[in-house]
Design a protein around this motif. Structure first.
Motif, short mmCIF file in Angstrom:
data_model
loop_
_atom_site.label_atom_id
_atom_site.label_comp_id
_atom_site.label_asym_id
_atom_site.label_seq_id
_atom_site.Cartn_x
_atom_site.Cartn_y
_atom_site.Cartn_z
N LYS A 41 -4.69 2.14 1.10
CA LYS A 41 -3.63 1.74 0.17
C LYS A 41 -3.64 1.18 1.82
O LYS A 41 -2.06 0.69 1.83
CB LYS A 41 -3.02 2.59 -0.01
CG LYS A 41 -3.46 2.40 -1.93
CD LYS A 41 -3.70 1.26 -2.17
CE LYS A 41 -3.16 2.17 -3.72
NZ LYS A 41 -4.04 0.83 -4.39
N SER A 61 3.93 -10.72 8.27
CA SER A 61 4.34 -10.77 6.89
C SER A 61 3.06 -10.67 6.27
O SER A 61 2.19 -11.26 6.78
CB SER A 61 4.98 -10.81 5.63
OG SER A 61 4.47 -12.75 6.32
N GLY A 66 2.08 -4.70 -0.02
CA GLY A 66 3.69 -4.11 0.24
C GLY A 66 4.61 -4.79 1.61
O GLY A 66 5.83 -4.85 1.17
N VAL A 67 3.85 -3.83 1.63
CA VAL A 67 4.42 -3.32 3.64
C VAL A 67 3.83 -3.89 4.74
O VAL A 67 2.62 -3.67 4.80
CB VAL A 67 4.83 -1.50 3.17
CG1 VAL A 67 5.94 -1.53 4.94
CG2 VAL A 67 6.48 -1.49 2.59
N ASP A 109 0.25 0.10 0.75
CA ASP A 109 0.84 -0.57 0.22
C ASP A 109 -0.71 -2.10 -0.67
O ASP A 109 0.01 -2.56 -1.55
CB ASP A 109 1.92 -0.85 -0.16
CG ASP A 109 2.32 -0.63 -1.73
OD1 ASP A 109 1.26 -0.44 -3.03
OD2 ASP A 109 3.47 -1.36 -2.37
N LYS A 111 -2.47 -4.71 -2.33
CA LYS A 111 -1.77 -5.01 -3.29
C LYS A 111 -3.47 -4.70 -4.31
O LYS A 111 -3.92 -5.05 -5.42
CB LYS A 111 -1.43 -5.98 -3.53
CG LYS A 111 0.18 -5.85 -3.13
CD LYS A 111 0.46 -7.52 -3.36
CE LYS A 111 1.98 -7.17 -2.79
NZ LYS A 111 2.98 -8.86 -2.70
#
Length: 157
Positions: A41, A61, A66-67, A109, A111
């Motif tokens: 992950k 980003s 997710g982070v 996290d 995706k």
């Protein structure tokens, strides 16, 4: 080695009005992301950053995670520790390496699996000493685990 320069978005309008040359504050070289195994992950993004004037990497980003955070790994005593840092100083004219075992962009996290051969879009935000910000879009190729570094990859837009 392939490097890309771009104009900061805030400078584009001014350049058209003033017709004076405007140069990027930060250049991104050899960006890449480490492949992740299917259940993993998190992974890291690595690159070399060179600022024309003192600047700071203040945010990152990616739609793949997710982070996304700026991280540092360093040896404390006999233990290697990783921690989130709020930013990374980029002294003028001095290349700063984001590499395994040091500073890097942590993608958490995830995706979907990050497989070798794909590209991962990254958005990097830099801040100059005067507070002006520059956003740089990078397409970072994913390298297989254990792959040798390849120079000249990682496209900056």
């Amino acid at each position: 080695m392939q490097a890309f320069r771009l104009l900061p978005s805030f400078a584009l309008a001014g350049a058209a009005l003033l017709a004076a040359p405007v140069y990027a504050q930060v250049t991104v070289h050899d960006a890449w992301v480490r492949a992740a195994v299917p259940q993993q992950k998190a992974t890291g993004a690595f690159m070399r950053l060179t600022a024309e004037k003192d600047a700071r990497l203040v945010a990152a980003s990616s739609p793949a995670a997710g982070v996304t955070q700026i991280h540092e790994m360093k040896l404390e005593g006999e233990v290697m520790k990783m921690r989130h840092v709020p930013g990374l100083d980029l002294p003028a004219g001095t290349p700063v390496e984001l590499k395994p075992g040091g500073y890097h962009i942590m993608l958490m996290d995830l995706k979907q699996p990050v497989a070798a051969g794909a590209d991962v879009p990254l958005t990097l935000v830099f801040e100059a000493a005067d507070g002006q910000r520059q956003t740089v879009q990078v397409q970072a190729p994913v390298r297989a685990l254990g792959a040798a570094p390849a120079h000249g990859h990682g496209k900056q837009h």
